[in-house]
Design an enzyme around this catalytic site. Structure first.
Site, mmCIF file in Angstrom:
data_model
loop_
_atom_site.group_PDB
_atom_site.id
_atom_site.type_symbol
_atom_site.label_atom_id
_atom_site.label_comp_id
_atom_site.label_asym_id
_atom_site.label_seq_id
_atom_site.Cartn_x
_atom_site.Cartn_y
_atom_site.Cartn_z
ATOM 1 N N HIS A 54 0.826 -1.217 0.000
ATOM 2 C CA HIS A 54 0.000 0.000 0.000
ATOM 3 C C HIS A 54 0.859 1.265 0.000
ATOM 4 O O HIS A 54 0.420 2.315 0.479
ATOM 5 C CB HIS A 54 -0.944 0.029 1.204
ATOM 6 C CG HIS A 54 -2.016 -0.990 1.150
ATOM 7 N ND1 HIS A 54 -3.026 -0.977 0.217
ATOM 8 C CD2 HIS A 54 -2.227 -2.089 1.916
ATOM 9 C CE1 HIS A 54 -3.830 -2.001 0.424
ATOM 10 N NE2 HIS A 54 -3.363 -2.704 1.438
ATOM 11 N N SER A 99 -3.837 -7.272 -1.131
ATOM 12 C CA SER A 99 -4.734 -6.411 -0.374
ATOM 13 C C SER A 99 -5.377 -5.409 -1.332
ATOM 14 O O SER A 99 -4.712 -4.880 -2.228
ATOM 15 C CB SER A 99 -3.946 -5.670 0.713
ATOM 16 O OG SER A 99 -4.809 -4.858 1.474
ATOM 17 N N GLU A 123 -7.007 0.351 -5.809
ATOM 18 C CA GLU A 123 -5.677 -0.248 -5.957
ATOM 19 C C GLU A 123 -5.651 -1.626 -5.343
ATOM 20 O O GLU A 123 -6.469 -1.965 -4.496
ATOM 21 C CB GLU A 123 -4.602 0.649 -5.313
ATOM 22 C CG GLU A 123 -4.844 1.009 -3.845
ATOM 23 C CD GLU A 123 -4.128 0.108 -2.861
ATOM 24 O OE1 GLU A 123 -3.467 -0.867 -3.296
ATOM 25 O OE2 GLU A 123 -4.219 0.362 -1.651
#
Length: 205
Positions: A54, A99, A123
């Site tokens: 992330h 994720s 994303e």
């Protein structure tokens, strides 16, 4: 923006692309949420980036579709130093979790938690930490359930793995959280988190 982490089913990894499931349907995750089929339909034409943890952009999603199991994606990783390193970790099986970063467009509340019916996907990230129930629970039937008291160390950073709320609204340093551990895989996960985030973990008797 919310995040959820899944152990993705890697189908194929080539020099700079990989394919697999970034999200699975109809299983309750550790946050009590269930993603249902059709939740990603509004996002299938979105420009979705691929990140590492992330944080840094390493590529983009070039194809994604829903099937009976979940959201299947094909990702193209850029030929950068970080991109090459991440692809090596994926091919070696070191990184095997994906994720997703998203906003919720539609949901219902059930006895188990939220039923996510509409998701705006921004994303997907290659990550090291599991948050989805399927990624850490493999059905150890004889495990005696425990409760852990967790505090100290970098507790906010640990909590930020699961919810952006804790980034914007850090909890007090003296705060204590209670986690239920239902199997050996979860216990090993919390021990890993203890070492990584310098947490104090005590069993609640």
């Amino acid at each position: 923006m919310e995040k959820k982490t899944y152990k993705f089913n890697l189908q194929k990894a080539e020099k700079n692309t990989f394919e697999g499931y970034a999200s699975t349907f109809d299983n309750v995750d550790l946050q009590g949420d269930t993603v249902v089929r059709g939740a990603f339909l509004n996002s299938l034409s979105n420009h979705v980036l691929v990140l590492y943890q992330h944080d840094e952009v390493i590529g983009k999603v070039v194809d994604m579709k829903e099937d009976d199991k979940g959201l299947f994606i094909k990702a193209q990783i850029s030929d950068t130093e970080l991109g090459r390193d991440v692809m090596t970790l994926i091919r070696d099986g070191v990184i095997n979790r994906m994720s997703i970063g998203f906003n919720i467009l539609d949901y219902d509340v059930t006895a188990e938690g939220r039923l996510l019916k509409g998701i705006e996907l921004f994303e997907v990230s290659a990550v090291a930490f599991p948050a989805n129930k399927e990624a850490v629970i493999t059905g150890a039937k004889n495990y005696k359930e425990k409760k852990y008291r967790i505090y100290g160390g970098n507790l906010n950073n640990y909590l930020a793995l699961f919810d952006d709320y804790f980034i914007e609204n850090p909890i007090e340093k003296e705060a204590v959280i209670i986690e239920t551990v239902k199997n050996q895989e979860q216990e090993e996960f919390y021990r890993d988190m203890q070492e990584m985030f310098d947490l104090t973990i005590e069993e609640v008797v």
